[in-house]
Design a protein around this motif. Structure first.
Motif, PDB file in Angstrom:
ATOM      1  N   GLN A  78      29.569  69.948   4.716  1.00  0.00           N
ATOM      2  CA  GLN A  78      28.785  69.815   5.950  1.00  0.00           C
ATOM      3  C   GLN A  78      28.684  68.368   6.417  1.00  0.00           C
ATOM      4  OE1 GLN A  78      27.776  71.716   3.356  1.00  0.00           O
ATOM      5  NE2 GLN A  78      27.061  73.686   4.091  1.00  0.00           N
ATOM      6  N   PHE A  86      41.977  77.820   8.718  1.00  0.00           N
ATOM      7  CA  PHE A  86      42.286  78.526   7.481  1.00  0.00           C
ATOM      8  C   PHE A  86      43.514  79.415   7.638  1.00  0.00           C
ATOM      9  CE2 PHE A  86      38.000  77.236   7.088  1.00  0.00           C
ATOM     10  CZ  PHE A  86      37.753  77.092   5.734  1.00  0.00           C
ATOM     11  N   TYR A  92      34.905  84.618  13.334  1.00  0.00           N
ATOM     12  CA  TYR A  92      33.752  85.480  13.078  1.00  0.00           C
ATOM     13  C   TYR A  92      33.906  86.748  13.909  1.00  0.00           C
ATOM     14  CZ  TYR A  92      32.322  80.874  11.594  1.00  0.00           C
ATOM     15  OH  TYR A  92      32.302  79.655  10.997  1.00  0.00           O
ATOM     16  N   VAL A 107      25.865  74.413  15.898  1.00  0.00           N
ATOM     17  CA  VAL A 107      25.248  73.964  14.651  1.00  0.00           C
ATOM     18  C   VAL A 107      24.849  72.499  14.761  1.00  0.00           C
ATOM     19  CG1 VAL A 107      25.703  73.474  12.214  1.00  0.00           C
ATOM     20  CG2 VAL A 107      26.411  75.650  13.190  1.00  0.00           C
ATOM     21  N   GLN A 155      35.540  70.275  17.969  1.00  0.00           N
ATOM     22  CA  GLN A 155      34.679  69.524  17.051  1.00  0.00           C
ATOM     23  C   GLN A 155      34.872  68.029  17.179  1.00  0.00           C
ATOM     24  OE1 GLN A 155      32.466  71.824  15.453  1.00  0.00           O
ATOM     25  NE2 GLN A 155      33.164  71.145  13.465  1.00  0.00           N
TER      26      GLN A 155
ATOM     27  N   SER B 182      36.327  82.726   3.296  1.00  0.00           N
ATOM     28  CA  SER B 182      36.777  81.723   4.264  1.00  0.00           C
ATOM     29  C   SER B 182      35.890  81.707   5.514  1.00  0.00           C
ATOM     30  CB  SER B 182      38.238  81.954   4.648  1.00  0.00           C
ATOM     31  OG  SER B 182      38.418  83.234   5.171  1.00  0.00           O
ATOM     32  N   LEU B 183      35.263  82.856   5.843  1.00  0.00           N
ATOM     33  CA  LEU B 183      34.329  82.859   6.978  1.00  0.00           C
ATOM     34  C   LEU B 183      33.188  81.890   6.702  1.00  0.00           C
ATOM     35  CD1 LEU B 183      33.858  86.588   8.030  1.00  0.00           C
ATOM     36  CD2 LEU B 183      35.259  84.832   9.081  1.00  0.00           C
ATOM     37  N   GLU B 185      33.207  79.409   4.430  1.00  0.00           N
ATOM     38  CA  GLU B 185      33.727  78.053   4.280  1.00  0.00           C
ATOM     39  C   GLU B 185      33.951  77.413   5.640  1.00  0.00           C
ATOM     40  OE1 GLU B 185      35.959  78.384  -0.026  1.00  0.00           O
ATOM     41  OE2 GLU B 185      37.115  78.711   1.797  1.00  0.00           O
ATOM     42  N   SER B 186      34.440  78.218   6.576  1.00  0.00           N
ATOM     43  CA  SER B 186      34.699  77.647   7.898  1.00  0.00           C
ATOM     44  C   SER B 186      33.381  77.222   8.550  1.00  0.00           C
ATOM     45  CB  SER B 186      35.497  78.639   8.744  1.00  0.00           C
ATOM     46  OG  SER B 186      34.785  79.056   9.856  1.00  0.00           O
ATOM     47  N   ALA B 187      32.309  77.960   8.283  1.00  0.00           N
ATOM     48  CA  ALA B 187      31.004  77.561   8.823  1.00  0.00           C
ATOM     49  C   ALA B 187      30.486  76.303   8.129  1.00  0.00           C
ATOM     50  CB  ALA B 187      30.009  78.705   8.672  1.00  0.00           C
ATOM     51  N   TRP B 188      30.697  76.204   6.809  1.00  0.00           N
ATOM     52  CA  TRP B 188      30.233  75.014   6.086  1.00  0.00           C
ATOM     53  C   TRP B 188      30.930  73.771   6.605  1.00  0.00           C
ATOM     54  CZ3 TRP B 188      31.249  77.487   0.628  1.00  0.00           C
ATOM     55  CH2 TRP B 188      30.332  78.518   0.429  1.00  0.00           C
ATOM     56  N   VAL B 189      32.265  73.887   6.784  1.00  0.00           N
ATOM     57  CA  VAL B 189      33.027  72.734   7.248  1.00  0.00           C
ATOM     58  C   VAL B 189      32.523  72.303   8.625  1.00  0.00           C
ATOM     59  CG1 VAL B 189      35.304  71.942   7.953  1.00  0.00           C
ATOM     60  CG2 VAL B 189      35.062  73.276   5.872  1.00  0.00           C
ATOM     61  N   ARG B 190      32.067  73.281   9.410  1.00  0.00           N
ATOM     62  CA  ARG B 190      31.564  72.931  10.747  1.00  0.00           C
ATOM     63  C   ARG B 190      30.133  72.423  10.709  1.00  0.00           C
ATOM     64  NH1 ARG B 190      33.483  77.580  14.868  1.00  0.00           N
ATOM     65  NH2 ARG B 190      35.260  78.332  13.690  1.00  0.00           N
ATOM     66  N   GLY B 191      29.558  72.328   9.515  1.00  0.00           N
ATOM     67  CA  GLY B 191      28.252  71.687   9.398  1.00  0.00           C
ATOM     68  C   GLY B 191      27.091  72.626   9.159  1.00  0.00           C
ATOM     69  N   ALA B 192      27.354  73.933   9.061  1.00  0.00           N
ATOM     70  CA  ALA B 192      26.247  74.862   8.865  1.00  0.00           C
ATOM     71  C   ALA B 192      25.854  74.888   7.390  1.00  0.00           C
ATOM     72  CB  ALA B 192      26.647  76.261   9.322  1.00  0.00           C
ATOM     73  N   SER B 193      24.559  74.861   7.123  1.00  0.00           N
ATOM     74  CA  SER B 193      24.090  74.903   5.735  1.00  0.00           C
ATOM     75  C   SER B 193      24.324  76.301   5.172  1.00  0.00           C
ATOM     76  CB  SER B 193      22.610  74.579   5.676  1.00  0.00           C
ATOM     77  OG  SER B 193      21.891  75.634   6.292  1.00  0.00           O
ATOM     78  N   ARG B 194      24.150  76.412   3.857  1.00  0.00           N
ATOM     79  CA  ARG B 194      24.373  77.707   3.206  1.00  0.00           C
ATOM     80  C   ARG B 194      23.450  78.785   3.789  1.00  0.00           C
ATOM     81  NH1 ARG B 194      27.415  78.133  -2.092  1.00  0.00           N
ATOM     82  NH2 ARG B 194      27.956  80.311  -1.813  1.00  0.00           N
ATOM     83  N   ARG B 196      21.908  78.808   6.721  1.00  0.00           N
ATOM     84  CA  ARG B 196      22.262  79.090   8.113  1.00  0.00           C
ATOM     85  C   ARG B 196      23.499  79.976   8.185  1.00  0.00           C
ATOM     86  NH1 ARG B 196      22.103  75.602  13.529  1.00  0.00           N
ATOM     87  NH2 ARG B 196      22.721  77.388  14.797  1.00  0.00           N
ATOM     88  N   THR B 197      24.465  79.691   7.313  1.00  0.00           N
ATOM     89  CA  THR B 197      25.683  80.501   7.264  1.00  0.00           C
ATOM     90  C   THR B 197      25.350  81.945   6.918  1.00  0.00           C
ATOM     91  OG1 THR B 197      26.872  78.569   6.502  1.00  0.00           O
ATOM     92  CG2 THR B 197      27.962  80.677   6.205  1.00  0.00           C
ATOM     93  N   VAL B 201      26.473  84.152   9.883  1.00  0.00           N
ATOM     94  CA  VAL B 201      27.808  84.696   9.628  1.00  0.00           C
ATOM     95  C   VAL B 201      27.784  85.877   8.660  1.00  0.00           C
ATOM     96  CG1 VAL B 201      30.104  84.177   8.736  1.00  0.00           C
ATOM     97  CG2 VAL B 201      28.884  82.475  10.104  1.00  0.00           C
TER      98      VAL B 201
END
Lengths: 376, 290
Positions: A78, A86, A92, A107, A155, B182-183, B185-194, B196-197, B201
């Motif tokens: 984060q 990926f 989603y 976010v 982004q 991966s859904l 992980e893609s949210a984490w990489v975009r900055g969402a906390s666990r 929030r994900t 998601v």
């Protein structure tokens, strides 16, 4: 803002049930900022693990990872300004394309107007404006991949990571998206790291190629150098299609000096490199494209097996009289049939010479000076 | 051996096979439908007519020729039915929420985290599911008695959750495994906390799963008799199942009222079945319970 990526003695191991699997071993390299760098290698060579460590999805067991001067080894995904595409696309399924692309911005707390503006801009670049209000399930594979690229694009990341994003697409779409990805790289101020097992993608798209072999760095160089000056047999075999031909030979001392003696050829070799190797088994590598139907300083006999037509060129898959597999590519092989005996020529300047461990002893340029004695 | 010998259609023609299959399917469906609908029809017929009309002439008259709400009126005026119904709704709602929340948390944990004792924990969950409610009832009674919790909504909610949670946890554990990492992980990489994900998601994607879990725990709680009988001993606190079962012991309550209360019991499950059946099927498909 693009940032360089430094890996310093990075090691990643996985432990399960008492056994340790080393995925990445002592990897040290610096990816220049703003470059397009490709991580390539066969399945299981550690390229995806390396990418995931850069993204923060895996933590290195040992070693240090930094973006510019900032140590990010222990940082969570984060906190790094990365974007990642990926292999599984990972859209989603419950959000429209618009919300999918904008999720990262949401976010980060970007206001809705600004978000929409950037989404529209990204959609236009990737030609998916008409798909914005659809659900991901309604899109074709190529469109889904464009959406995934769009999500990364909005982004404005420092580092853009792509994990085999095209492996599930057909050849035509791949070619189309390859151009798209490169255009994205030009528009974005980001360091791009691209993982693929497809060496064509690696060779055509990148400024730099990192070739991994079982978790270790094999060669890190621009594509041209990888092709022309491989550091090992492994690199020479992996890069280029069909693969480099490997002909077994021994270093012999002759009246004319030193020679690399193989089945039907004896290439003169410079004394400074080979004087202390007399009697050693070595391997001579020659790319199929450099075996020509006419000409060349040396000759090689090939018994044709299968002949494939690739557009204007023909690929002959054959073997030498002693059974070593040899491929040759030329426009002149159209009339060749199964079982034909061909004599192909090659120049010493195009050879690679590898020692018994597969490391490169010298490239063709070192041999090219030694002209063979012409028979009268 | 000739080509295709032994394949489908070699003895009985393909078209005939298809027809036989279809006829057999219709027959089985009709048979099941008869078994299910006849008792329901009897219940409705007895509930909506006055006892005088149903039992006229010493026979049981099951053709509905008059409609009356008399039975329901008797229930409301002479019995605690409304209280029972409310009790049932309260404990069922609490147990459904608790069981589903527990299942989501435990299922996510079992799917996404590695910890020592994970396999043991997972096996214990399945093992717990094998107990019949009555086996748990006596120990639970002792526990609630010692804690002074008998005759409380809280105790019954806990008891019902103990019955449904093993299955709902297992169901969610299976369901979360179908949500690609991966859904997240893609949210984490975009900055969402666990967390929030999980909200943005994972839960939306796992919706069929947790709705199935909720429906299951609803059914367990709503239809429960054993736990309610053991935990609640005060007439004010009875659930509708226990309350209804006691009607037959009373002189003033007859078949008409009993069938009327049965009809009331059927309404909530019926509504849920009508509105949520798609989710139910989706969730159980993943659980391997087709």
């Amino acid at each position: 803002m693009a940032r360089p990526i430094h890996l310093d003695s990075v090691r990643k191991e996985y432990r399960s049930a008492g056994s340790v699997h080393v995925a990445v071993d002592d990897l040290t390299l610096s990816i220049p900022e703003g470059s397009f760098t490709t991580l390539v290698g066969p399945s299981g060579c550690g390229k995806t693990t390396t990418l995931r460590m850069i993204a923060g999805l895996e933590t290195p067991t040992e070693g240090r990872l930094s973006f510019g001067d900032e140590d990010v080894t222990g940082q969570s995904p984060q906190d790094r300004n990365c974007a990642m595409v990926f292999q599984s696309i990972a859209l989603y399924p419950h959000m429209t394309v618009r919300r999918n692309i904008g999720y990262g911005l949401k976010v980060q707390g970007v206001p809705k107007d600004e978000r929409d503006r950037r989404i529209d801009e990204a959609a236009e670049t990737l030609q998916i404006t008409e798909q914005l209000e659809k659900m991901p399930a309604e899109l074709s594979g190529g469109q889904q991949q464009r959406v995934a690229l769009g999500s990364a694009f909005v982004q404005d990341p420092d580092v853009l990571l792509l994990d085999e994003p095209m492996s599930d697409l057909d050849a035509k779409l791949k070619a189309e998206l390859r151009v798209e990805v490169q255009r994205l790289h030009q528009e974005l101020d980001a360091t791009v790291v691209y993982v693929t097992h497809d060496q064509t993608e690696a060779m055509t798209m990148s400024d730099q190629v990192i070739l991994l072999n079982q978790g270790r760095l094999e060669q890190f160089a621009p594509p041209g150098e990888l092709f022309d000056a491989p550091v090992s047999e492994y690199v020479a075999r992996f890069i280029g299609t069909p693969s480099t031909n490997l002909l077994p030979a021994t270093v012999a001392e002759t009246d004319d000096g030193y020679a690399l003696a193989g089945d039907g050829f004896g290439v003169l070799a410079p004394a400074d490199r080979f004087a202390d190797r007399v009697g050693d088994s070595i391997t001579v590598g020659i790319r199929p494209q450099y075996l020509s139907a006419d000409g060349g300083d040396y000759e090689l006999t090939v018994i044709a097996g299968v002949v494939e037509q690739l557009g204007t060129e023909f690929v002959v898959h054959g073997h030498t009289p002693d059974g070593t597999d040899v491929d040759a590519v030329s426009t002149a092989f159209g009339a060749v049939e199964h079982g034909d005996e061909l004599v192909v020529g090659f120049d010493p300047g195009d050879l690679f010479v590898f020692d018994a461990d597969g490391r490169t002893i010298c490239h063709g340029d070192a041999l090219a000076g030694e002209t063979p004695r012409q028979s009268p | 051996m000739a080509l295709g010998e032994g394949a489908a259609g070699s003895v009985v023609p393909q078209r005939l096979q298809t027809r036989i299959k279809r006829i057999a399917l219709v027959l089985v469906a009709a048979l099941v439908a008869v078994f299910v609908t006849v008792p329901v029809y009897v219940m409705v017929a007895v509930a909506v007519q006055s006892p005088a009309a149903v039992f006229r002439g010493g026979d049981v008259n099951l053709l509905i020729d008059s409609l009356t709400l008399r039975n329901f009126r008797v229930l409301i005026e002479d019995t605690n039915t409304i209280q029972y119904f409310a009790n049932s709704l309260i404990v069922t709602a609490s147990s459904t929420v608790l069981s589903t929340a527990l299942a989501v948390a435990a299922g996510y944990g079992l799917t996404r985290f590695e910890f020592t004792g994970k396999t043991v924990a997972a096996r214990a969950v399945l093992f717990a599911y094998m107990f019949s409610p009555i086996v748990l009832a006596i120990p639970l009674y002792v526990i609630f008695f010692s804690l002074g919790l008998l005759n409380s909504y809280f105790a019954l909610t806990m008891a019902l959750t103990a019955i449904s949670a093993p299955f709902t946890i297992w169901l969610m554990w299976q369901y979360f495994q179908t949500v690609p990492i991966s859904l997240e992980e893609s949210a984490w990489v975009r900055g969402a906390s666990r967390t929030r994900t999980l909200w943005d998601v994972v839960l939306p994607v796992a919706r069929p799963g947790y709705i199935s879990a909720a429906i299951f725990s609803f059914a367990v709680a709503w239809n429960d008799f054993t736990m309610s009988r053991v935990v609640m001993s005060n007439d004010e606190m009875y659930t509708i199942t226990v309350g209804a079962s006691l009607f037959l012991d009373r002189v003033t309550i007859g078949w008409g009222e009993t069938m009327a209360v049965s009809l009331l019991i059927c309404i909530p499950p019926f509504l849920i079945a009508v509105f949520l059946q798609n989710y139910l099927l989706q969730g159980f498909n993943v659980g391997g319970l087709e």
